[in-house]
Design a protein around this motif. Sequence first.
Motif, PDB file in Angstrom:
ATOM      1  N   UNK A 219       1.052  -1.541   0.219  1.00 33.30           N
ATOM      2  CA  UNK A 219      -0.111   0.118  -0.089  1.00 33.30           C
ATOM      3  C   UNK A 219       0.754   0.711   0.001  1.00 33.30           C
ATOM      4  N   UNK A 220       1.955   0.985  -0.084  1.00 35.18           N
ATOM      5  CA  UNK A 220       3.236   2.175   0.161  1.00 35.18           C
ATOM      6  C   UNK A 220       3.866   3.120  -0.975  1.00 35.18           C
ATOM      7  N   UNK A 221       4.025   3.876  -1.861  1.00 37.83           N
ATOM      8  CA  UNK A 221       4.735   3.947  -2.652  1.00 37.83           C
ATOM      9  C   UNK A 221       6.034   3.779  -2.157  1.00 37.83           C
ATOM     10  N   UNK A 222       7.109   3.269  -2.316  1.00 34.50           N
ATOM     11  CA  UNK A 222       8.863   3.115  -2.212  1.00 34.50           C
ATOM     12  C   UNK A 222       9.329   4.329  -2.380  1.00 34.50           C
ATOM     13  N   UNK A 223      10.684   5.257  -1.155  1.00 33.20           N
ATOM     14  CA  UNK A 223      11.778   6.012  -2.172  1.00 33.20           C
ATOM     15  C   UNK A 223      12.943   4.736  -1.894  1.00 33.20           C
ATOM     16  N   UNK A 224      13.846   5.211  -2.862  1.00 36.84           N
ATOM     17  CA  UNK A 224      15.466   4.170  -2.965  1.00 36.84           C
ATOM     18  C   UNK A 224      15.506   3.893  -1.488  1.00 36.84           C
ATOM     19  N   UNK A 225      15.801   4.599  -0.598  1.00 39.26           N
ATOM     20  CA  UNK A 225      16.303   3.644   0.885  1.00 39.26           C
ATOM     21  C   UNK A 225      14.765   3.413   2.160  1.00 39.26           C
ATOM     22  N   UNK A 226      13.662   3.240   1.797  1.00 44.74           N
ATOM     23  CA  UNK A 226      12.734   3.106   2.770  1.00 44.74           C
ATOM     24  C   UNK A 226      12.484   2.654   3.536  1.00 44.74           C
ATOM     25  N   UNK A 227      13.603   0.964   2.927  1.00 46.13           N
ATOM     26  CA  UNK A 227      13.399  -0.123   3.800  1.00 46.13           C
ATOM     27  C   UNK A 227      15.234  -0.377   3.570  1.00 46.13           C
ATOM     28  N   UNK A 228      16.190   0.554   4.103  1.00 45.69           N
ATOM     29  CA  UNK A 228      17.083   0.342   4.193  1.00 45.69           C
ATOM     30  C   UNK A 228      17.016   0.548   5.853  1.00 45.69           C
ATOM     31  N   UNK A 229      17.853   0.382   6.999  1.00 51.11           N
ATOM     32  CA  UNK A 229      18.881   0.608   8.162  1.00 51.11           C
ATOM     33  C   UNK A 229      19.528   1.817   7.996  1.00 51.11           C
ATOM     34  N   UNK A 230      19.442   2.598   9.494  1.00 50.09           N
ATOM     35  CA  UNK A 230      20.024   3.687   9.113  1.00 50.09           C
ATOM     36  C   UNK A 230      21.510   3.065   9.667  1.00 50.09           C
ATOM     37  N   UNK A 231      22.915   4.191   9.454  1.00 53.22           N
ATOM     38  CA  UNK A 231      24.402   3.739   9.616  1.00 53.22           C
ATOM     39  C   UNK A 231      24.963   3.358  10.729  1.00 53.22           C
ATOM     40  N   UNK A 232      23.533   3.382  11.817  1.00 57.41           N
ATOM     41  CA  UNK A 232      24.310   2.785  13.260  1.00 57.41           C
ATOM     42  C   UNK A 232      23.631   1.672  13.222  1.00 57.41           C
ATOM     43  N   UNK A 233      23.179   0.864  11.965  1.00 54.16           N
ATOM     44  CA  UNK A 233      22.727  -0.602  12.544  1.00 54.16           C
ATOM     45  C   UNK A 233      23.405  -1.792  12.639  1.00 54.16           C
ATOM     46  N   UNK A 234      23.229  -3.168  13.554  1.00 51.68           N
ATOM     47  CA  UNK A 234      23.694  -4.332  13.385  1.00 51.68           C
ATOM     48  C   UNK A 234      23.936  -5.218  12.371  1.00 51.68           C
ATOM     49  N   UNK A 235      24.926  -5.317  11.929  1.00 52.23           N
ATOM     50  CA  UNK A 235      24.452  -6.372  10.623  1.00 52.23           C
ATOM     51  C   UNK A 235      24.740  -7.695  10.779  1.00 52.23           C
ATOM     52  N   UNK A 236      23.815  -8.395  11.185  1.00 50.51           N
ATOM     53  CA  UNK A 236      24.251 -10.133  10.875  1.00 50.51           C
ATOM     54  C   UNK A 236      24.997 -10.711   9.965  1.00 50.51           C
ATOM     55  N   UNK A 237      25.582 -11.726  10.140  1.00 49.95           N
ATOM     56  CA  UNK A 237      26.281 -12.998   9.060  1.00 49.95           C
ATOM     57  C   UNK A 237      26.026 -13.835   8.385  1.00 49.95           C
ATOM     58  N   UNK A 238      24.646 -13.724   8.307  1.00 52.01           N
ATOM     59  CA  UNK A 238      23.969 -15.212   7.704  1.00 52.01           C
ATOM     60  C   UNK A 238      23.673 -14.372   6.292  1.00 52.01           C
ATOM     61  N   UNK A 239      24.166 -14.716   4.762  1.00 47.59           N
ATOM     62  CA  UNK A 239      24.350 -14.382   3.386  1.00 47.59           C
ATOM     63  C   UNK A 239      22.908 -14.814   3.032  1.00 47.59           C
ATOM     64  N   UNK A 240      22.203 -14.037   2.162  1.00 46.98           N
ATOM     65  CA  UNK A 240      21.029 -14.616   1.892  1.00 46.98           C
ATOM     66  C   UNK A 240      21.140 -15.615   0.376  1.00 46.98           C
ATOM     67  N   UNK A 241      22.713 -15.341  -0.370  1.00 51.54           N
ATOM     68  CA  UNK A 241      22.975 -16.479  -1.057  1.00 51.54           C
ATOM     69  C   UNK A 241      23.290 -17.722  -0.496  1.00 51.54           C
ATOM     70  N   UNK A 242      23.822 -17.826   0.472  1.00 48.28           N
ATOM     71  CA  UNK A 242      24.657 -18.903   1.794  1.00 48.28           C
ATOM     72  C   UNK A 242      22.974 -19.804   2.010  1.00 48.28           C
ATOM     73  N   UNK A 243      21.913 -19.284   2.365  1.00 45.93           N
ATOM     74  CA  UNK A 243      20.534 -19.429   3.150  1.00 45.93           C
ATOM     75  C   UNK A 243      19.928 -20.389   1.759  1.00 45.93           C
ATOM     76  N   UNK A 244      19.870 -19.353   0.349  1.00 45.24           N
ATOM     77  CA  UNK A 244      18.755 -19.642  -0.775  1.00 45.24           C
ATOM     78  C   UNK A 244      19.955 -21.073  -0.605  1.00 45.24           C
ATOM     79  N   UNK A 245      21.166 -20.936  -0.694  1.00 47.77           N
ATOM     80  CA  UNK A 245      21.586 -22.265  -1.416  1.00 47.77           C
ATOM     81  C   UNK A 245      21.356 -23.879  -0.447  1.00 47.77           C
ATOM     82  N   UNK A 246      20.752 -23.247   0.681  1.00 49.40           N
ATOM     83  CA  UNK A 246      20.947 -24.559   1.804  1.00 49.40           C
ATOM     84  C   UNK A 246      19.796 -25.006   1.637  1.00 49.40           C
ATOM     85  N   UNK A 247      18.684 -23.945   0.833  1.00 50.20           N
ATOM     86  CA  UNK A 247      17.297 -24.019   0.547  1.00 50.20           C
ATOM     87  C   UNK A 247      16.930 -25.549  -0.524  1.00 50.20           C
ATOM     88  N   UNK A 248      17.957 -24.971  -1.872  1.00 46.98           N
ATOM     89  CA  UNK A 248      17.894 -25.196  -2.329  1.00 46.98           C
ATOM     90  C   UNK A 248      18.265 -26.878  -2.957  1.00 46.98           C
TER      91      UNK A 248
END
Length: 248
Positions: A219-248
Motif C-alpha cells: 500500500x505504500x510507494x517506496x523511495x530508494x532507501x525506505x526499507x534500508x536501516x540507518x548507519x548505526x545498524x547491527x549487521x548479521x552474518x548470514x548471507x542471502x545466497x548461502x541461505x538460498x543455496x541451503x534451501x535449494x
Amino acid sequence: MKVVVIGGTGLIGSKLVPALGENGHEAVAAAPRTGVDTLTGEGLAEVLEGASVVVDVSNSPSFEDDAVMEFFRTSTANLLRAEAEAGVTHHVALSVVGTERLQESGYFRAKRAQEELIKASGMPYSIVRATQFFEFLEGIAAAATDGDTVRLAPVKIQPILSDDVAAAVGRTAVGSPVNGVVEVAGPDAFQLDVLIGQGLAAGNDPRTVVTDPHAPYFGTELQETTLLPGPGARIAETRFADWLAQRS
C-alpha cells in the motif's frame, strides 16, 4: 533471569525461547495456545510473576487495517499495564525497519502506534527494528502478484535471516534497556525487484518480475532507501545466497 516471550510459539519466539534457556535463563513462551492472551489479559498476571524481562514478538492474526491497529494498541496497553504491576524492569519489542516511512500502510501505522505506547509508558524499554526476513520475501512477491506478473519497485532492501533476528532480540533482552531503537539487518543490500526475481528463479517459479518505480509495497510507494536501516545498524552474518543455496 526470568524472560517471558509474548508470541513465544511463533517464528521468532520459537527460536528465542530455547536460545535463552541454553544460556541459563528461565524463558517462558506465552501465547494463546499456552493460556496467555494479551488482547483479553487472560493469563498475563500469572505468567509475569517473577519476570524481569518481557519480550514481545507477537503479531496480529489479521492484517486488515482496523483489526491490526486494535491488536497492537490493545495488546500492548494490556501488556505494559501488567508488567508495571508485576515489577518487570525491561520491555523489549520487535518492530520493523522503516516503520515511520511506511505510514500509508495500515500495518505499519499500527506498528508505529505500538512503538509510541511503549515509549510513553515509563517502562524501561528496547525496540529492535529488523529489516524484512528472508522467509518473508515470498510474501512480498505474493502481495505484488497480478496473474503471472510480480510488479516491484527498483529500490534497495537489506533482508535478514529470522535466526539472526532472534539472536539480536535475545542479546537485547538480556542487556540493559536502551530506551530507544536498535536496528538489525542482513549483510548485503539488494535491489528489491532483482532479489525477488532471484528467489523466484531458484524455486522454479514461472512468474515474471516487472520493474515499476510506482509499484506499491503493501500500500505504500517506496523511495530508494525506505526499507534500508540507518548507519548505526547491527549487521548479521548470514548471507542471502548461502541461505538460498541451503534451501535449494
